[in-house]
Design an enzyme around this catalytic site. Structure first.
Site, short mmCIF file in Angstrom:
data_model
loop_
_atom_site.label_atom_id
_atom_site.label_comp_id
_atom_site.label_asym_id
_atom_site.label_seq_id
_atom_site.Cartn_x
_atom_site.Cartn_y
_atom_site.Cartn_z
N HIS A 173 0.92 -0.94 0.07
CA HIS A 173 0.14 0.00 0.01
C HIS A 173 0.48 1.07 -0.45
O HIS A 173 0.76 1.95 -1.23
CB HIS A 173 -0.51 -0.07 1.01
CG HIS A 173 -2.06 -0.99 1.51
ND1 HIS A 173 -2.73 -0.48 0.63
CD2 HIS A 173 -2.24 -1.89 2.15
CE1 HIS A 173 -3.34 -2.26 0.60
NE2 HIS A 173 -2.98 -2.67 2.02
O1 RIB Z 1 -5.97 0.91 3.58
C1 RIB Z 1 -4.69 0.55 3.41
C2 RIB Z 1 -4.01 1.64 4.54
O2 RIB Z 1 -3.65 1.74 5.65
C3 RIB Z 1 -2.47 1.78 4.38
O3 RIB Z 1 -2.18 3.10 4.37
C4 RIB Z 1 -1.63 1.19 5.81
O4 RIB Z 1 -0.94 1.34 6.32
C5 RIB Z 1 -3.24 1.78 7.00
O5 RIB Z 1 -3.03 3.30 7.17
#
Ligand code: RIB
Ligand code: CA
Length: 315
Positions: free
Chosen positions: A248
């Site tokens: 992510h």
């Molecule tokens: O949905 C993924 C996000 O949510 C990423 O930034 C992870 O670190 C959580 O914060």
């Protein structure tokens, strides 16, 4: 505005909620000669602010960059009840590496005040900002000083989902779900924004062959990143039917380092803030020319090649 010479690193402010994937993102940003991390602001998100702000300082110290100022920002979302994500990041927020108290203290000044100070002093459209957690800090800064939007030339956020609509509810991705009102303020500010959503992060995961290859690289940074990714995979697999963890937050910095390995489409993003099952949903409307850019695809092999190149250079 004098353009930066090609070789000059891009000055960058990162707002994050470390978090395993935020930590990997910070490692990549701090390793890249193309990026110059000027400041980090921490926000409550994956784990409480006390931990996200400590974890950011831990990563800076482990990367030999205790000089990078880390400011603590907002301890809770704008309006909704706080939510956290220890299931995917561990109670420390940074499962996979040994915890220690960083030598460098928190930088003085609230994260929101720091964003306002830095952006208010900057030339128009000169600043690049990454948000990889709930958008509370930048939203608060925009409410306090709306004119700072003019200083942000490029905002890069990990947020939302369209084709892959949610990871914390069927319709909402965690960063937006954790503070939908903040996300609405940021998306409504008409800032040129590149959105790395679940649509693309779910196609770039730390699968075993990639993790094995990375783990074989020499050097303490490669070891640390492999340990973080392995820990993230273990937690993801536990809750998401054996799947490996999507990259992510690292996608935000890899986008800045190698935009050519991504595909995008111009759009305008809005956020559902009314209570109900779609609370925190991102809606994507195609436009001719932005202001937002929705990332639709990435070359996953090239993505990991960018990371391995940086790790090899540090060995
Ligand atoms: O949905 C993924 C996000 O949510 C990423 O930034 C992870 O670190 C959580 O914060
Ligand atoms: Ca995050």
């Amino acid at each position: 505005m004098t353009a930066l010479p090609k070789s000059a690193p891009l000055p960058l402010i990162i707002d994050c909620d470390p978090g395993i994937d935020d930590a990997v993102m910070l490692m990549i940003a701090l390793m890249s000669p193309k990026l110059d991390v000027q400041a980090i602001t921490a926000v409550a998100g994956n784990v409480p602010l006390r931990l996200t702000s400590r974890n950011a300082r831990m990563i800076c110290e482990r990367m030999g960059r205790p000089d990078v100022p880390v400011h603590a920002g907002c301890p809770r979302p704008m309006l909704r009840k706080p939510v956290t994500a220890e299931d995917f990041h561990g109670m420390s927020g940074i499962e996979g590496i040994e915890i220690f108290e960083p030598k460098a203290p928190l930088a003085p000044g609230h994260g929101v005040s720091e964003l306002i100070a830095r952006l208010s002093a900057a030339r128009p459209a000169s600043q690049t900002v990454i948000l990889s957690g709930p958008m509370t800090n930048l939203a608060a800064a925009l409410v306090m000083a709306p004119e700072i939007a003019n200083s942000i030339g490029h905002l890069v956020v990990m947020a939302g989902g369209d084709r892959i609509s949610g990871n914390v509810t069927p319709f909402a991705e965690f960063n937006v779900f954790a503070d939908p009102h903040a996300a609405a303020i940021v998306f409504d500010a008409n800032i040129r924004t590149t959105v790395l959503s679940l649509d693309v992060t779910h196609t770039v995961r730390a699968e075993a062959p990639r993790l094995d290859s990375l783990g074989k690289l020499p050097g303490t940074d490669a070891r640390m990143m492999a340990d973080l990714l392995a820990a993230g995979n273990k937690l993801e697999a536990r809750w998401k039917n054996g799947q490996m963890a999507p990259m992510h937050d690292p996608s935000t910095v890899v986008y800045l380092i190698a935009p050519e390995i991504f595909q995008t489409r111009p759009c305008r993003v809005s956020v559902v803030t009314r209570p109900g099952d779609q609370f925190g949903r991102t809606k994507v409307k195609d436009t001719r020319s932005g202001p937002h850019s929705w990332v639709t695809a990435a070359d996953a092999d090239a993505f990991f090649a960018v990371i391995e190149t940086l790790l090899k250079a540090r060995a």
